[in-house]
Scaffold this active site. Structure first.
Site, mmCIF file in Angstrom:
data_model
loop_
_atom_site.group_PDB
_atom_site.id
_atom_site.type_symbol
_atom_site.label_atom_id
_atom_site.label_comp_id
_atom_site.label_asym_id
_atom_site.label_seq_id
_atom_site.Cartn_x
_atom_site.Cartn_y
_atom_site.Cartn_z
ATOM 1 N N TRP A 179 1.059 -1.094 0.365
ATOM 2 C CA TRP A 179 0.209 -0.308 -0.118
ATOM 3 C C TRP A 179 0.707 1.000 -0.336
ATOM 4 C CZ3 TRP A 179 -2.481 3.119 4.541
ATOM 5 C CH2 TRP A 179 -2.852 4.148 4.379
ATOM 6 N N ASP A 231 -1.191 -5.322 9.103
ATOM 7 C CA ASP A 231 -1.974 -4.188 9.351
ATOM 8 C C ASP A 231 -3.119 -5.070 8.479
ATOM 9 O OD1 ASP A 231 -2.061 -2.057 6.462
ATOM 10 O OD2 ASP A 231 -3.363 -2.477 7.437
ATOM 11 N N LYS A 245 -13.686 -0.441 5.654
ATOM 12 C CA LYS A 245 -14.170 -2.146 4.278
ATOM 13 C C LYS A 245 -15.366 -2.397 4.775
ATOM 14 C CE LYS A 245 -10.096 -0.193 2.221
ATOM 15 N NZ LYS A 245 -9.038 1.028 3.001
#
Lengths: 410, 410
Positions: B138, B220, B256
């Site tokens: 990311w 993460d 999300k």
């Protein structure tokens, strides 16, 4: 063995420790004059009626969703917030040299501003630029600038304990003798913790020296509207500096004046000399926000934006704000009256001369300890009290307690 | 002259620039396969039904107010979030050695964790501790750890472009060669951007080396539940490491899986060796939070907390999550089928083998440019597509476009 075995225990934040001690205290007439949040005359938190109304509007608006806000935040919130502090007809806004970053409360706005200044002000990554905060000041100012990388956070003279007012000559003296381009954190109104603000004439003097010595003005505006009950009056200092031609940062908090403490609604208003500088500056603000929180939270910003941008809701809000400000003014008047009636030694005019949520009572640490331990009245060791903690029900007890502390303890 | 005259213009964040270009594109069949947010089959953002329901409950609840949350956040949110990651029966939780910091989305959790590690891990203020992030990863990982003060951010082998899968031997080799105590940022599931996760066997190998070489585990976790449709399955790696006795950080995002992107709901879960180490660690986390955002925003945390802590709402939420995960799986399946049907050169198994929101198509930068300029299909230069951008309405056009790009451009 733990990889954390050498991590030292950090001391708790004083003001929250105070509230915790208060919560643990079973004494029936205990009073909490510590943490800075508004309370009603029943000693309860207050959700502003206009906030309640707007929250319902939001939840029933099916056009709204939870998609990411832009990195700099909700555009209509940012614009309305900057207009609030600078004025609807602000020339700087008309000249397209005002920008804003939606932030996490006043703290977040200070943090982003500090991070930017450390990187790009007075050279590149100049961690040595002195940052001046008032003596005394909000206890988190020092830490925010230090954690942003500034190595030299100093204090400028502000509170004169002897006369219980502003040490203007000391303040001006520090402005004259500090290194050029130093950063000064100024309280826009309702100075925390002293409640003493410079007069307009004094602000003009301060501004003249700062302009001449090229000092950077970083306003902390956490009480607009809450201090005097009047939004324009509370923004006078910031507007004066802008009209005098300063480039300024203004960290705005909507925690108090909207009672939205826990939704973390803040705005960093930025006034630059020209639109091109502003544009470059904002692009760097984006970079900083991106690695701190990516993009800000929506709920509180939506509440504030809807309110500020609707004439009817805006009026309702101003009314709610005045309700809070007026209750504080009433408590100030009553506390002073009762101390006079009790003939408590000392002068107590400062209680009504000071402005905003807090009053620097002038009580010394021993007297403060007496109040806590013997009377179960909780206040900061500095002698700072939150006027909002006073109610018509407890004010006699508090006045009597102060009287005792002052007469019994020296 | 402006004090900001030397501030350079920063480039925009790539993924948001892509969306901005998409918005400005007038082509009727344009498709946005860029930024990572869920879309319905009508290509609309989706507010989860359970979220809508809980928002209404919150606004009607007169027992709630807007008083500041504790610095570390809403307690019932923090514990429920940690439980979701580590499991109901987590021994570590039962042993009181799990703590949490409510943070501003996944970004905020990474940031607070990074700020802490730079100050207190592997010595005091040791900026030179290497931080390893996957190649690729990311795009904000690098920025967050750099801004926290780490000076040595390195890639670890991850994506094997030739075989379009995990470069396990490269990864294991980097683990063996990394300096002891290095920090490794691991994607708990649904690797961003490749969609390629280690198998359970591979995770075991990774863990064995990390334990032996004393490497720090920083997970993460942005897609729990969203990746496979099963919360437990998506948390397997985290729970395995915890059961192997690791001390670790988990940056959890609820953007999300709750569709709460703009309310910034995140949690940094901390697993320590014992409660004493945990409490000292949390006390330092408080100091860091205090100078960053003071205390976190309430709205999103309340929604998640109410949902996770109510069996009925929790079940409803899992249903909503499965809806999203299933649509993504369907699109993966259909895209691969259509590319095979078109006879598009290359292998396309990776589209259904990869997991989560993203697929690393394997398209090269020239082919990506073709897609954007000629076909108005927007994707990242890396070839990453967001499967959520595909719908039954546009999937034929996209498959056709990929076919063209691959056959026309080399």
């Amino acid at each position: 063995m733990s990889v954390f075995c050498d991590v030292p225990l950090s001391a708790p934040v004083a003001v929250f420790q105070l509230t915790q001690d208060f919560n643990n205290d079973p004494f029936p007439t205990k009073v909490n004059l510590g943490v800075g949040a508004y309370r009603t005359d029943d000693g309860q938190p207050w959700v502003l009626p206009v906030v309640k109304k707007v929250e319902k509007v939001i939840v029933h608006d099916n056009r709204l969703n939870h998609e990411y806000l832009p990195i700099l935040g909700l555009p209509e919130f940012r614009a309305a917030s900057s207009r609030l502090v600078l004025g609807d007809k602000s020339p700087a806004i008309m000249e397209s040299r005002v920008g804003a970053v939606q932030c996490l409360g006043g703290t977040g706005a200070l943090k982003i501003g500090a991070e930017f200044l450390r990187r790009y002000y007075n050279g590149n990554n100049n961690t040595k630029t002195p940052v001046y905060v008032s003596a005394p000041t909000w206890e988190n100012h020092n830490a925010v600038f230090a954690s942003a990388g500034f190595e030299d956070v100093r204090s400028y003279r502000y509170w004169d304990a002897a006369k219980r007012g502003l040490d203007m000559s000391g303040f001006l003296g520090d402005l004259e003798s500090c290194p050029e381009r130093s950063i000064f954190v100024l309280h826009a109104c309702a100075h925390n913790p002293t409640g003493i603000d410079p007069t307009q004439e004094q602000w003009r003097q301060i501004a003249r020296v700062m302009m001449r010595r090229q000092l950077f003005a970083f306003f902390d505006s956490a009480y607009q509207g809450f201090a005097s009950g009047n939004l324009e009056r509370d923004a006078w200092a910031v507007r004066h500096f802008v009209s005098a031609g300063f480039e300024v940062f203004c960290a705005q908090s909507f925690s108090k004046n909207f009672g939205l403490y826990n939704e973390r609604v803040g705005n960093l208003t930025v006034v630059a000399r020209d639109a091109d500088s502003l544009r470059r500056l904002m692009s760097q603000m984006e970079k900083i926000a991106r690695v701190t929180w990516s993009n800000p939270p929506s709920q509180g910003a939506r509440v504030v934006a809807l309110t500020l941008n609707s004439p009817q809701l805006f009026d309702e809000w101003k009314d709610n704000v005045k309700t809070m400000a007026d209750r504080v003014l009433l408590m100030r008047a009553q506390l002073k009256a009762k101390l006079h009636a009790l003939r408590t030694p000392g002068t107590w005019d400062h209680i009504t001369q000071q402005i905003g949520m807090f009053s620097f009572t002038g009580l010394n640490p021993k007297q403060v300890e007496y109040l806590e331990k013997e009377k179960h009245v909780y206040l900061m060791a500095s002698g700072r009290i939150n006027m909002c903690g006073l109610t018509t029900k407890n004010i006699d007890y508090v006045a009597a307690s102060i009287h005792e502390a002052v007469t019994v303890v020296q | 002259m402006s004090v900001f005259s030397d501030v350079p213009q920063a480039p925009p964040v790539v993924v948001f620039k892509l969306t901005a270009d998409f918005k400005d594109d007038g082509h009727p069949q344009k498709v946005n396969l860029g930024v990572g947010a869920y879309r319905t089959d009508d290509c609309q953002p989706w507010v989860l039904p359970v979220v809508k329901k809980v928002e209404r409950l919150i606004v009607e609840d007169c027992g709630l107010n807007h008083e500041y949350l504790p610095i570390l956040g809403l307690p019932e949110f923090r514990s429920a979030a940690s439980k979701v990651a580590l499991g109901e029966d987590s021994p570590a939780i039962k042993e009181n050695r799990v703590g949490a910091v409510q943070a501003l989305g996944g970004t905020g959790a990474l940031r607070i964790g990074a700020d802490f590690l730079r100050r207190w891990y592997n010595g005091t203020n040791n900026r030179a501790t290497p931080v390893y992030v996957s190649a690729p990863t990311w795009e904000n990982h690098n920025g967050v750890f750099t801004d926290a003060g780490f000076t040595d951010i390195r890639p670890y082998h991850y994506w094997d472009a030739a075989k379009r899968g995990l470069d396990l031997s490269g990864l294991l080799d980097d683990l063996e060669k990394a300096p002891e105590h290095s920090i490794f940022v691991l994607h708990a599931c649904a690797h961003n951007p490749t969609g390629t996760d280690p198998t359970q066997e591979q995770w075991k190998k990774i863990a064995e080396i990390m334990k032996r070489r004393k490497l720090f585990v920083f997970f993460d976790s942005a897609y729990q539940g969203f990746a496979s449709g099963s919360l437990d399955k998506d948390a397997w790696a985290i729970r395995y490491f915890a059961s192997e006795g690791f001390e670790l950080f988990i940056a959890q995002s609820f953007s999300k899986n709750f569709g709460l992107y703009n309310e910034r709901v995140g949690n940094l879960t901390i697993v320590a060796k014992d409660s004493d180490n945990l409490s000292r660690t949390l006390s330092q986390m408080e100091k860091i939070v205090r100078t960053t955002w003071s205390n976190p925003p309430s709205q999103g945390a309340r929604i998640v907390s109410k949902t996770l802590n109510s069996p009925e709402l929790f079940a409803e939420w899992k249903g909503n999550v499965k809806t999203m995960a299933d649509r993504v799986l369907l699109m993966r399946d259909q895209l691969k089928t259509k590319l095979l049907a078109l006879g598009t050169p290359g292998t396309w198994d990776h589209i259904t083998e990869q997991i989560g929101m993203f697929s690393f198509t394997g398209l090269n930068p020239k082919q990506v440019e073709y897609m954007i300029k000629e076909k108005h299909v927007y994707l990242m230069a890396s070839g990453r597509i967001n499967m959520c951008g595909l719908t039954t309405k546009n999937i034929d056009y996209v498959a056709q476009s990929i076919h063209e790009a691959v056959t026309t451009v080399q």
